[in-house]
Design a protein around this motif. Structure first.
Motif, PDB file in Angstrom:
ATOM      1  N   TRP A 210     -36.451 -18.399   4.176  1.00 24.07           N
ATOM      2  CA  TRP A 210     -36.443 -16.962   3.899  1.00 24.07           C
ATOM      3  C   TRP A 210     -36.008 -16.729   2.450  1.00 24.07           C
ATOM      4  CZ3 TRP A 210     -38.959 -13.154   5.724  1.00 24.07           C
ATOM      5  CH2 TRP A 210     -39.273 -13.064   7.085  1.00 24.07           C
ATOM      6  N   GLY A 211     -35.099 -17.593   1.972  1.00 20.39           N
ATOM      7  CA  GLY A 211     -34.705 -17.517   0.567  1.00 20.39           C
ATOM      8  C   GLY A 211     -35.875 -17.815  -0.358  1.00 20.39           C
ATOM      9  N   TRP A 212     -36.651 -18.861  -0.009  1.00 22.14           N
ATOM     10  CA  TRP A 212     -37.844 -19.183  -0.792  1.00 22.14           C
ATOM     11  C   TRP A 212     -38.875 -18.060  -0.706  1.00 22.14           C
ATOM     12  CZ3 TRP A 212     -37.606 -22.425  -4.480  1.00 22.14           C
ATOM     13  CH2 TRP A 212     -36.836 -23.580  -4.390  1.00 22.14           C
ATOM     14  N   MET A 213     -38.987 -17.446   0.467  1.00 21.37           N
ATOM     15  CA  MET A 213     -39.919 -16.333   0.630  1.00 21.37           C
ATOM     16  C   MET A 213     -39.518 -15.153  -0.264  1.00 21.37           C
ATOM     17  SD  MET A 213     -42.627 -15.001   1.917  1.00 21.37           S
ATOM     18  CE  MET A 213     -43.117 -16.068   3.273  1.00 21.37           C
ATOM     19  N   GLY A 214     -38.213 -14.880  -0.324  1.00 20.61           N
ATOM     20  CA  GLY A 214     -37.725 -13.818  -1.194  1.00 20.61           C
ATOM     21  C   GLY A 214     -38.050 -14.108  -2.653  1.00 20.61           C
ATOM     22  N   LEU A 215     -37.880 -15.384  -3.038  1.00 18.35           N
ATOM     23  CA  LEU A 215     -38.191 -15.786  -4.406  1.00 18.35           C
ATOM     24  C   LEU A 215     -39.690 -15.689  -4.679  1.00 18.35           C
ATOM     25  CD1 LEU A 215     -36.684 -16.774  -6.906  1.00 18.35           C
ATOM     26  CD2 LEU A 215     -37.099 -19.126  -6.149  1.00 18.35           C
ATOM     27  N   LEU A 216     -40.505 -15.997  -3.671  1.00 17.56           N
ATOM     28  CA  LEU A 216     -41.959 -15.871  -3.804  1.00 17.56           C
ATOM     29  C   LEU A 216     -42.348 -14.420  -4.071  1.00 17.56           C
ATOM     30  CD1 LEU A 216     -44.845 -17.073  -3.542  1.00 17.56           C
ATOM     31  CD2 LEU A 216     -44.695 -16.590  -1.087  1.00 17.56           C
ATOM     32  N   CYS A 217     -41.747 -13.508  -3.335  1.00 15.82           N
ATOM     33  CA  CYS A 217     -42.033 -12.081  -3.513  1.00 15.82           C
ATOM     34  C   CYS A 217     -41.622 -11.602  -4.905  1.00 15.82           C
ATOM     35  CB  CYS A 217     -41.312 -11.258  -2.444  1.00 15.82           C
ATOM     36  SG  CYS A 217     -41.906 -11.550  -0.764  1.00 15.82           S
ATOM     37  N   ILE A 218     -40.459 -12.070  -5.347  1.00 10.16           N
ATOM     38  CA  ILE A 218     -39.954 -11.655  -6.667  1.00 10.16           C
ATOM     39  C   ILE A 218     -40.843 -12.201  -7.789  1.00 10.16           C
ATOM     40  CG2 ILE A 218     -38.044 -11.934  -8.301  1.00 10.16           C
ATOM     41  CD1 ILE A 218     -36.170 -11.923  -5.826  1.00 10.16           C
ATOM     42  N   THR A 219     -41.240 -13.466  -7.678  1.00 10.79           N
ATOM     43  CA  THR A 219     -42.103 -14.044  -8.715  1.00 10.79           C
ATOM     44  C   THR A 219     -43.463 -13.353  -8.743  1.00 10.79           C
ATOM     45  OG1 THR A 219     -42.793 -15.804  -7.173  1.00 10.79           O
ATOM     46  CG2 THR A 219     -41.025 -16.327  -8.733  1.00 10.79           C
ATOM     47  N   GLY A 220     -43.956 -12.943  -7.569  1.00  7.72           N
ATOM     48  CA  GLY A 220     -45.234 -12.236  -7.513  1.00  7.72           C
ATOM     49  C   GLY A 220     -45.174 -10.923  -8.272  1.00  7.72           C
ATOM     50  N   ALA A 221     -44.136 -10.125  -7.976  1.00  8.37           N
ATOM     51  CA  ALA A 221     -43.977  -8.830  -8.643  1.00  8.37           C
ATOM     52  C   ALA A 221     -43.701  -9.020 -10.140  1.00  8.37           C
ATOM     53  CB  ALA A 221     -42.839  -8.050  -7.995  1.00  8.37           C
ATOM     54  N   LEU A 222     -42.840  -9.997 -10.478  1.00  8.92           N
ATOM     55  CA  LEU A 222     -42.498 -10.240 -11.879  1.00  8.92           C
ATOM     56  C   LEU A 222     -43.718 -10.698 -12.666  1.00  8.92           C
ATOM     57  CD1 LEU A 222     -40.410 -10.508 -14.158  1.00  8.92           C
ATOM     58  CD2 LEU A 222     -39.902 -12.818 -13.313  1.00  8.92           C
ATOM     59  N   GLY A 223     -44.515 -11.578 -12.066  1.00  7.80           N
ATOM     60  CA  GLY A 223     -45.711 -12.068 -12.738  1.00  7.80           C
ATOM     61  C   GLY A 223     -46.684 -10.949 -13.064  1.00  7.80           C
ATOM     62  N   HIS A 224     -46.909 -10.056 -12.098  1.00  7.40           N
ATOM     63  CA  HIS A 224     -47.824  -8.930 -12.318  1.00  7.40           C
ATOM     64  C   HIS A 224     -47.260  -7.969 -13.368  1.00  7.40           C
ATOM     65  CE1 HIS A 224     -51.036  -9.621  -9.449  1.00  7.40           C
ATOM     66  NE2 HIS A 224     -50.146 -10.022  -8.568  1.00  7.40           N
ATOM     67  N   TRP A 225     -45.947  -7.755 -13.339  1.00  6.64           N
ATOM     68  CA  TRP A 225     -45.331  -6.861 -14.319  1.00  6.64           C
ATOM     69  C   TRP A 225     -45.476  -7.426 -15.725  1.00  6.64           C
ATOM     70  CZ3 TRP A 225     -41.307  -7.253 -17.880  1.00  6.64           C
ATOM     71  CH2 TRP A 225     -40.889  -6.044 -18.462  1.00  6.64           C
ATOM     72  N   LEU A 226     -45.233  -8.741 -15.877  1.00  7.61           N
ATOM     73  CA  LEU A 226     -45.375  -9.382 -17.175  1.00  7.61           C
ATOM     74  C   LEU A 226     -46.818  -9.295 -17.674  1.00  7.61           C
ATOM     75  CD1 LEU A 226     -43.206 -12.593 -16.596  1.00  7.61           C
ATOM     76  CD2 LEU A 226     -42.709 -10.773 -18.250  1.00  7.61           C
ATOM     77  N   LEU A 227     -47.772  -9.472 -16.755  1.00  3.60           N
ATOM     78  CA  LEU A 227     -49.181  -9.423 -17.134  1.00  3.60           C
ATOM     79  C   LEU A 227     -49.575  -8.021 -17.599  1.00  3.60           C
ATOM     80  CD1 LEU A 227     -51.640 -11.288 -17.280  1.00  3.60           C
ATOM     81  CD2 LEU A 227     -52.256 -10.530 -14.967  1.00  3.60           C
ATOM     82  N   ILE A 228     -49.097  -7.016 -16.890  1.00  3.37           N
ATOM     83  CA  ILE A 228     -49.376  -5.628 -17.279  1.00  3.37           C
ATOM     84  C   ILE A 228     -48.806  -5.350 -18.669  1.00  3.37           C
ATOM     85  CG2 ILE A 228     -48.848  -3.199 -16.771  1.00  3.37           C
ATOM     86  CD1 ILE A 228     -48.859  -4.007 -13.785  1.00  3.37           C
TER      87      ILE A 228
END
Length: 290
Positions: A210-228
């Protein structure tokens, strides 16, 4: 000022590729332990929440972000992307990170090849030559007819084709809709579509995962934000070549964490694909200047 913005854009693109590489590594771990559909579903829940929070802060709020004259196209784009992600994560579990990304790297060449029939853009002989070289690189990686070809190697190629079509449809949608609108539909419709499938494959997850899942969600949002942010401060043609660094980051991750190896044919094929892709991007930039 323009030079500073380009430099910042390049730094943001490098950061984006690093974050997305980490995301792919976490996805590979979780998809190896749990059902792919469930993993992507939970990731999309967070993605949808992120998209809606971004839209709510802009002028007009959610209503303005959702407004479109082409809802069928936007919905199809969203479903296509979430399906592509499922296929690519499946490829990670079948082939590993390095080989999957080596094949997937051909997607810019697919975009160039399909831009004619889909968008009506002109593709000259130089870019067709580059596309041909790139696909020779793909064949070198896949090695058909050499006795070691695996049908699983087609999976990342299917993902690349789907992502290329998604990219072209995004460009087509941009003729009428803003980036914010396309982003909103991508997250919300993708989440609904993924939930309708993933909910049937729910499995109990351990606390560490669940910790890894939380990190997966955060990296997904962060990656898209950085790309924008990257595309906000610099021209896409100036920063796009640095997107190939994701293959480098993924290769290091695959070797260090997952004990993968880089076969000679994969290295040669990937180098040909990247070189062809860079040439295609350069030609596109030259044409725009002309």
């Amino acid at each position: 000022m323009t030079e500073q913005n380009t430099r910042l854009g390049i730094m943001l693109m490098i950061a984006t590729t690093f974050v997305f590489a980490m995301q792919d590594g976490i996805s590979r771990h979780l998809a190896g332990e749990y059902n792919v559909f469930m993993v992507i579903m939970i990731r999309y829940w967070f993605f949808a929440a992120f998209v809606m929070s971004v839209a709510a802060r802009k002028a007009g709020g959610l209503r303005a972000a959702a407004k479109t004259s082409q809802p069928v196209l936007q919905a199809f784009r969203a479903v296509l992307l979430v399906t592509e992600i499922c296929v690519m994560v499946l490829a990670f579990t079948l082939l590993g990170l390095i080989e999957s990304h080596a094949v997937f790297t051909c997607y810019p060449l697919l975009i160039a090849a399909l831009s004619g029939p889909v968008l009506g853009e002109k593709v000259g002989w130089r870019r067709w030559s580059a596309i041909g070289v790139g696909f020779i690189g793909v064949l070198i990686i896949l090695q058909p007819g050499f006795g070691v070809f695996r049908i699983e190697a087609i999976v990342p190629l299917i993902a690349a084709l789907m992502f290329a079509l998604y990219g072209l449809l995004t460009r087509y949608a941009a003729r009428k809709d803003s980036t914010a609108t396309s982003f909103f539909w991508t997250g919300t419709v993708g989440s609904v579509a993924m939930t309708s499938v993933g909910i049937w494959f729910w499995e109990p997850m351990t606390a560490p995962d669940w910790g890894w899942m939380g990190l997966l969600c955060i990296t997904g949002a962060l990656g898209h934000w950085l790309l924008i942010r990257c595309y906000e401060v610099a021209e896409a043609s100036a920063v796009q070549p640095f997107a190939y660094l994701q293959l480098v980051f993924v290769s290091v991750l695959g070797i260090v964490v997952f004990s993968e190896t880089i076969r000679t044919n994969v290295a040669i094929g990937a180098a040909m694909i990247v070189a062809a892709g860079l040439f295609t991007l350069w030609r596109e930039r030259q044409n725009r200047r002309a």
